[in-house]
Structures are given as C-alpha cells and as structure tokens.
Write a protein that holds these residues in place. Structure first.
Motif, PDB file in Angstrom:
ATOM      1  N   UNK A  87       0.806  -1.216   0.000  1.00 44.55           N
ATOM      2  CA  UNK A  87       0.000   0.000   0.000  1.00 44.55           C
ATOM      3  C   UNK A  87       0.841   1.268   0.000  1.00 44.55           C
ATOM      4  N   UNK A  88       2.126   1.133   0.192  1.00 31.07           N
ATOM      5  CA  UNK A  88       2.972   2.324   0.226  1.00 31.07           C
ATOM      6  C   UNK A  88       3.388   2.752  -1.169  1.00 31.07           C
ATOM      7  N   UNK A  90       2.084   4.045  -3.823  1.00 27.11           N
ATOM      8  CA  UNK A  90       1.825   5.313  -4.497  1.00 27.11           C
ATOM      9  C   UNK A  90       3.053   6.218  -4.462  1.00 27.11           C
ATOM     10  N   UNK A  91       3.871   6.064  -3.439  1.00 32.23           N
ATOM     11  CA  UNK A  91       5.083   6.863  -3.353  1.00 32.23           C
ATOM     12  C   UNK A  91       6.328   6.131  -3.835  1.00 32.23           C
ATOM     13  N   UNK A  92       6.436   4.863  -3.503  1.00 32.71           N
ATOM     14  CA  UNK A  92       7.717   4.188  -3.738  1.00 32.71           C
ATOM     15  C   UNK A  92       7.843   3.510  -5.085  1.00 32.71           C
ATOM     16  N   UNK A 121      -2.081   5.613  -6.489  1.00 34.15           N
ATOM     17  CA  UNK A 121      -2.361   6.392  -5.279  1.00 34.15           C
ATOM     18  C   UNK A 121      -3.802   6.819  -5.078  1.00 34.15           C
ATOM     19  N   UNK A 150       1.300  -5.297   4.164  1.00 29.42           N
ATOM     20  CA  UNK A 150       1.947  -4.727   5.322  1.00 29.42           C
ATOM     21  C   UNK A 150       0.990  -3.754   5.983  1.00 29.42           C
TER      22      UNK A 150
ATOM     23  N   UNK B 157      -0.257   7.582   4.365  1.00 28.47           N
ATOM     24  CA  UNK B 157      -0.220   8.370   3.143  1.00 28.47           C
ATOM     25  C   UNK B 157      -1.315   9.418   3.162  1.00 28.47           C
ATOM     26  N   UNK B 183       7.593   0.316   3.943  1.00 21.16           N
ATOM     27  CA  UNK B 183       6.398   0.996   4.418  1.00 21.16           C
ATOM     28  C   UNK B 183       6.270   2.403   3.830  1.00 21.16           C
ATOM     29  N   UNK B 187       9.225   8.499   1.740  1.00 26.46           N
ATOM     30  CA  UNK B 187       8.549   9.428   0.856  1.00 26.46           C
ATOM     31  C   UNK B 187       7.548  10.308   1.579  1.00 26.46           C
TER      32      UNK B 187
END
Lengths: 317, 317
Positions: A87-88, A90-92, A121, A150, B157, B183, B187
């Motif tokens: 779920x992280x 959108x940034x990574x 995202x 996670x 987020x 996680x 960002x």
C-alpha cells in the motif's frame, strides 16, 4: 493489443501459463483500458479459489509465514497464487525486496505465482485492483490465493474485505496491548498467529490476545478466533495454522458467511470501478485545471468545499 | 438543529468555545447533513493554521511526542488543536484509550483542543473528514493543528496529504531497515524522529535512516529530511524537533510547496465530498438491493464487473 492477442493471452492464462498470468496482473496494476475485456473473459472461470489474507505490522514475519504456507499447500499438490500488496507504493513504486528474497525458494515452481503488486495512489486503488488480480489467479487455476499486506489501519481493513479468511500475525516486542487493540486487529482477524513464538514475550502476546478475544460478545454459532503460535522460519505451528484455516473455511461455508463475504467483496469492486469511471469522466470534461480553480477558491475562503463538490458532481453527471 | 442555532454554534466555535468546537467536530465525524452550512460559515475564517502530521507504527511514542509538542507550543502562547485520527475505527468504534491517558495533562487547558476522531468505513472517509476537522480547529484560532495517526500504509499516506509537514516517528526494535523502506516512510516523512533514543538500537535506526535518505535523488533547493533523536517522555530533543519544524515551514513557504500542498489537500477534499454525494445518490435511487443483484451476477460469472459498474454509473448520473 489486438483483440485476437488479448483472447490468446486470456486463454494462455487460463491454462496456467505464468507469463500470461503475470501480463494480466500488470494490466490490473496499470488500470489498463483492456481490463474490461480481460475481466469479461475471466469472470465465468473464477470463483473457486480460497482467498487468505495475511496482515500485520512490519517485521512480524508475514512473508516467512506466507512462504511456509505456500510450501504446505504445494505439498498437497495445490496450485497457489501470492499477491504481496504494497500500500505504500503510491510513493515508492513498490519493490518488496525483503519479501522477494523470502519467496525465492518458490521461484522455479511453475505452479506457484508470486506477484508484488503496487496500487496507484487514488482512493480505493487497492479496493479495485486486488479483487481483479485475485480473479486472474483464480481463473488460472489457483486453489489458494494468499494476499499479503503490510501495515495496520486502512490497508489491513481493505485486505480483510478482499479475503475469505484473514490471518492477523503478531510477534513479541512490537507494541503493547492497548496499541494492538487500537489498531483494530481484533475485528479484522479470523485467525491470529503469534509468530516468533520462541522469542521472549510471546506468551505475553498470546495471553493478551486471549484476554481480548474473550471480551468480544458472540452469539451461538459465531466464529471463535483461534490463536496459533508459530515459528514460521522453521515451520513450527504450521500444521495448527492450516488446521485453523480449514476449520474457518468450513465455518464460512456452513454459516453462509463465505457467500456474504464474497458478495461484499464484489460490491466493493463494482463500486470502486464505478467511482473510477466517474472520476475519469470528470477529468475528461474539465481536466485538473477546473478542479485546481475550485480548490483555489476554497483555499481563499470564497467558496465552500460542498459548493465546489457540487460543481464537480454536475460536471460528472 | 435550527439555522439560528447553527449560526450561534459556529460563532461560538470561532471565539474558541471548546464545547462548540467539539460539537462541530462531531458533526464532521458523523458526516452530518449540516456540514455544508458549517463549512460555508467557516471557510472564510480558516487558512492560517499550520498542520503537522505525526505518524508511525504502534508503540513508537507518537502520542507522547504529540503531547510534548503541545506543551512546547503552549509555552509560546499558541492555541493548539490535536486530532488523533483512528483509521481502525470502521470496526472498533475507535477509542484511543492510550492516547487519551497521555494527553490528560492538557485536559484543563482551555487553549488546547484534543479530539480522537473516528472515521466511517467508507472509501475516503479519512480524506474527507480530516481536512474538515482541521478547518474547524483552524477557524477556532488554533495556530497549530497536530494530526496524529497510527499505522503504516494507506492511512499514513492519507495523513501526509492532509499535513503541511509530516513527522514520521520511529523507535528502536520495531522492525528492520528493509521493512521501514517498504512501508514508504521515506517518501511521506518531511522530518524523521527517532524516539526512545535512550534505548538499545536507536543509533542503528538513525544510521539506517541516514543511509536511506542519502540515496534519495534531490535537485538543488529540495528539502533534506532531518533526523531528530528524541526521548519524548522527558522532552529530550524537543527543541531540535521544533527547530526542524520551523525550518521546514520556512522552506515550504519559500519554495511554493506550502501553497501546492494545501491545493492538493483541498482538491482531495472536494473530490472526496463529490464521490460521497454520488455514492449517496446511487443508494437513494436503487438502494443496496440493486448493487446486491449486480454483485450476485458477477459472482456467478454471468456479468463482468465493468458492465455492472456501468449500470451503477448510469443510475448515478
């Protein structure tokens, strides 16, 4: 992609061709315009996979447990799919390095599909994409689909809405009882795993969980969440975990809860697709510029957000 | 509530009456039909509060840090609002027991507003409600609004999209480096806090963070995320943390990023309200029954989810 090519891809995925399966999941991940045809072709062939969610805080050993479950299901001759939802991302851009390392022992097994999946995202990205990726694996003949994610909070809840059975994994030394209760794990877990059961404090976690589950009000016939101690890295407690999963599946089927969970998951999926369509329609009509103008007016206090939203809705309809 | 009563409530909130503020946040939390009028009355009086997000895994000490920041800002004579957003509450009803205990020292301070906020289970519940609750506190004269949320993943987020500055708090013993990177904390964090700096392993966390932040590609003029070691329970490192927050605020203002973050937050809010309206419109037209029928057809393979979503969209428009 031409229509014939897509038909061929779907056919190959249905026979279990790993490259075709991977390709279809990429289409899901990228929210491809082809998805509609893919889902239309797959929907009649899906519906038999058992979907097991595995969630918990970082570091509790989710990937290790997932890998151990894969080994066990493969030992029963079953085809298995694994979705590691990040779920992280959108940034990574979402590279689950740690997981990939732990899953490597299955890399050459043609009847195991492992996929780290990023979700875009936007609101509900996970809600729309996860059931679609599950459908791909389901139609490809996976009897089990393990969805690992996670985190605590929203992402955990979204996984619970996708899975038939959700395993919440804990480990000693990851925070106290109040914190665990706060994260809402009691309500999303069908089966609790206490991993790293050979570490200090594991008994304390089990005791806390027992105390908490005892406080839940239940009707006769309701499911009682079992607590399974594991040392996933060496397979300890795996038989008990699989037994708990089987019992929960039997309860789901008997109680009618399996059907209602799958109905809920499908409703959520339909709603997420519908909202995505509306969002896209708005951006086609007005582009982000119009939304920027509205947001700027709200920011300087000249327009309230509901009046702004009304303009958006009018433009979408 | 009569119109005159609502006007009175909004006026009292604007003068800082804690009961009126609490009442308005309850309206936000319950997605009251009165919200539209409340926001219309408040929007012109908001826009000056600095919004600081505080996030991290359960047990790292977020509430302790929040409480220490409240003490520091109060020492500067500033009015402070705290929103403890509990993303787990769709299931639990959301009682942040632990936090409330830690915040108790501020309970009798009339210039501190502390609120645990539950968000309903729908998609984007947090995205819509948090900026509205921030607006209430902002219009009530809070110079700082601290938004604390538990968890990694989606909820983290979402907090990052609400805050001007996001503090990501870590602590030793909460999982290894790869897990932290996974996680997505790199960002979302503008400032990293390593709390419990007096515990074993704190230096290791700082070293990992340093190594990770060094790997991020930056343009000249980009923000460099500081890493602040704290023992929040006794105030160690608090001055450094506040200094880091001030520096980030100055950078936000200079770089134009403050404006663009607030624009993004407002766009998200407008979009979330619009989607909520559309969802409600659909349920008014057809009720959940129609969606159930569509979901059942998808489940038995007779309809693809996109065709089902199309029916939903047609009904909404």
């Amino acid at each position: 992609m031409a229509a014939a090519e897509l038909t061929d891809l779907v056919e190959r995925a249905r026979t279990g061709d790993p490259r075709a399966v991977a390709r279809l999941i990429s289409l899901v991940e990228n929210d491809s315009p082809l998805l509609r045809d893919v889902m239309a072709a797959l929907v009649a062939h899906a519906g038999s996979a058992r979907v097991i969610g595995i969630t918990g805080s970082p570091g509790v050993g989710k990937s290790t447990l997932t890998s151990a479950l894969v080994t066990a299901f493969r030992g029963q001759g079953r085809r298995v799919g694994v979705l590691a939802v990040d779920p992280s991302s959108p940034f990574t851009g979402g590279a689950l390095l740690g997981d990939r390392v732990r899953m490597q022992e299955h890399a050459t097994d043609g009847d195991v599909y492992i996929r780290s999946m990023a979700t875009r995202g936007h609101l509900g990205g996970l809600a729309a994409a996860t059931p679609q990726a599950v459908r791909v694996l389901d139609a490809a003949g996976c009897e089990f689909v393990l969805v690992e994610t996670v985190g605590v909070g929203q992402s955990e809840i979204e996984v619970a809405t996708v899975a038939d059975t959700t395993i919440v994994l804990l480990a000693p030394g990851m925070g106290d009882g109040i914190q665990a209760a706060k994260a809402g794990i009691l309500e999303v877990g069908d089966v609790f795993g206490v991993n790293k059961a050979d570490h200090d404090g594991a008994e304390h976690v089990v005791r806390d969980l027992k105390a908490m589950t005892r406080m839940v009000e239940r009707e006769p016939g309701d499911w009682r969440q079992p607590i399974v101690s594991t040392v996933a890295s060496r397979g300890d407690g795996l038989d008990e975990m699989i037994d708990a999963l089987e019992k929960h599946h039997a309860w789901l089927a008997e109680s009618g809860e399996l059907e209602s969970r799958r109905m809920r998951r499908t409703r959520d999926e339909i709603e997420a697709i519908a909202l995505g369509t509306l969002r896209q329609r708005f951006s086609e009509i007005h582009g982000d510029e119009r939304l920027d103008t509205l947001a700027a007016e709200v920011l300087r206090g000249a327009l309230d957000p509901y009046a702004a939203a009304e303009e958006v809705v009018d433009a979408m309809s």
